[in-house]
Design a protein around this motif. Structure first.
Motif, short mmCIF file in Angstrom:
data_model
loop_
_atom_site.label_atom_id
_atom_site.label_comp_id
_atom_site.label_asym_id
_atom_site.label_seq_id
_atom_site.Cartn_x
_atom_site.Cartn_y
_atom_site.Cartn_z
N GLY A 51 6.38 -19.71 -54.37
CA GLY A 51 6.90 -19.62 -53.01
C GLY A 51 7.66 -18.33 -52.73
N ASN A 101 5.15 -16.95 -47.25
CA ASN A 101 5.75 -18.26 -47.44
C ASN A 101 7.23 -18.25 -47.09
OD1 ASN A 101 3.61 -20.02 -48.33
ND2 ASN A 101 3.49 -18.77 -50.18
N ARG A 152 7.32 -18.36 -43.31
CA ARG A 152 7.01 -19.69 -42.78
C ARG A 152 8.20 -20.63 -42.94
NH1 ARG A 152 1.12 -20.06 -45.69
NH2 ARG A 152 -0.15 -19.15 -44.02
N LEU A 153 8.85 -20.56 -44.11
CA LEU A 153 10.01 -21.43 -44.34
C LEU A 153 11.14 -21.08 -43.38
CD1 LEU A 153 11.44 -23.60 -46.03
CD2 LEU A 153 12.11 -21.80 -47.64
N ALA A 162 4.37 -23.80 -45.61
CA ALA A 162 5.13 -22.95 -46.53
C ALA A 162 5.16 -23.59 -47.92
CB ALA A 162 6.55 -22.73 -46.03
N THR A 163 5.00 -22.77 -48.95
CA THR A 163 5.29 -23.22 -50.31
C THR A 163 6.75 -22.90 -50.58
OG1 THR A 163 3.03 -22.75 -51.01
CG2 THR A 163 4.67 -23.02 -52.74
N VAL A 164 7.51 -23.92 -50.95
CA VAL A 164 8.96 -23.78 -51.09
C VAL A 164 9.30 -23.42 -52.53
CG1 VAL A 164 11.18 -24.96 -50.86
CG2 VAL A 164 9.32 -25.48 -49.26
N PRO A 181 16.30 -19.45 -49.31
CA PRO A 181 15.44 -20.62 -49.06
C PRO A 181 16.21 -21.94 -49.05
CG PRO A 181 14.93 -19.62 -51.19
CD PRO A 181 15.82 -18.67 -50.47
N THR A 202 7.25 -31.13 -48.83
CA THR A 202 8.04 -30.44 -47.80
C THR A 202 9.49 -30.89 -47.79
OG1 THR A 202 7.33 -32.11 -46.19
CG2 THR A 202 6.03 -30.10 -46.31
#
Length: 300
Positions: free
Chosen positions: A122, A127, A130-131, A138-140, A176, A299
């Motif tokens: 992420g 990504n 997107r987050l 999104a990849t967190v 994040p 998510t």
């Protein structure tokens, strides 16, 4: 009062079991085995330990582990060529480049070369964007995701209105983490080395996430009574026995445990969640690749 000790090891084991079931379900429904390519450049001892544990976990959960271990002499061009090949390989659903990379390789260029749809850590700017924007898909990053899952295990899924403080503003954890808490309708503050009166900021927080990398910097009297304290720090310091070392967090645990409502220990708190969430991210990326339903925790 003594805080609830948040058992990250036990929670991570439960998450890994759910991921293993998700892997089995994806194999049965789509004939697909989630695959993660782990790229290690150089002989850094700590990186070698981390990589072995990740690769072992993949096998234990029924996933495919594509191991790419290369000497420190590998050139940046060679590494970028490898990533391009992994991007094009349909059996590889996730790519992880173990950091740090040797000094002659541009880390940001390498991370930016990974297909955002295969970015298991992420860290790609797509990504991250997107987050930050609250967009789906999104990849967190694994450590913030694991931290949020532990917070929700204590407080429940609804965190609306909680006052949260994140100490640390790194792209890997602090930023994040703040975006995840904002998305959960918390009132979020990010503190850092230039923050005035950090202790006072901490005392107002219902949720305190420490990710600053300074051993036991946050003292017990900085913690709001009853707060949930998530200690992301892993710092090696001298032990009382000469020549020995021990791991401590960013929070003075023995002080904070008498004040907080719940707290993660170091070790055994957030650490085990990081690899478990990497497994979760790999399963999630495989599900996205074939249009299967994503895991519920993906998510957070």
């Amino acid at each position: 009062m003594s805080a609830r000790i948040i058992d990250g090891k036990a929670f991570a084991q439960g998450l890994r079991s759910r991921v293993a079931q998700g892997v089995a379900d994806l194999k049965a429904s789509h004939g697909v085995t989630p695959g993660l390519a782990v790229v290690l450049v150089g002989e850094d001892p700590a990186s070698q330990v981390y990589v072995r544990s990740k690769e072992r976990a993949l096998v234990e959960l029924g996933m495919a582990s594509f191991d790419h271990h290369h000497p420190a002499s590998m050139t940046e061009a060679e590494l970028l060529t490898l990533i391009a090949a992994l991007n094009a390989d349909p059996t590889v659903h996730g790519i992880l480049v173990q950091l740090p990379l040797p000094a002659h390789i541009d880390t940001q260029k390498v991370l930016g070369a990974i297909d955002p749809g295969k970015d298991a850590d992420g860290f790609h700017v797509v990504n991250a964007g997107r987050l930050a924007a609250g967009l789906p898909g999104a990849t967190v990053p694994c450590t913030p995701l694991g931290s949020l899952l532990l917070i929700r295990d204590v407080l429940g899924r609804d965190l609306k209105g909680q006052r949260a403080l994140v100490v640390g503003r790194s792209n890997i954890v602090g930023k994040p983490m703040a975006h995840l808490l904002l998305a959960a309708d918390c009132t979020v503050t990010i503190a850092h080395s230039r923050t005035r009166d950090l202790a006072d900021e901490c005392r107002r927080a219902d949720i305190l996430v420490a990710a600053v990398g300074r051993p036991e910097m946050i003292r017990g009297d900085w913690v709001k009574p009853g707060a949930v304290v998530i200690d992301v720090g892993i710092n090696r310091v001298p032990a009382t026995e000469p020549g020995k070392t021990k791991l401590v967090g960013d929070v003075a645990y023995d002080e904070a445990v008498t004040v907080a409502g719940a707290i993660t220990p170091v070790p055994g708190g957030v650490g085990p969640m990081t690899i478990a969430c990497l497994m979760l991210n790999t399963l999630t990326l495989a599900c996205r690749a074939v249009g299967a339903p994503e895991p519920a925790e993906a998510t957070a």
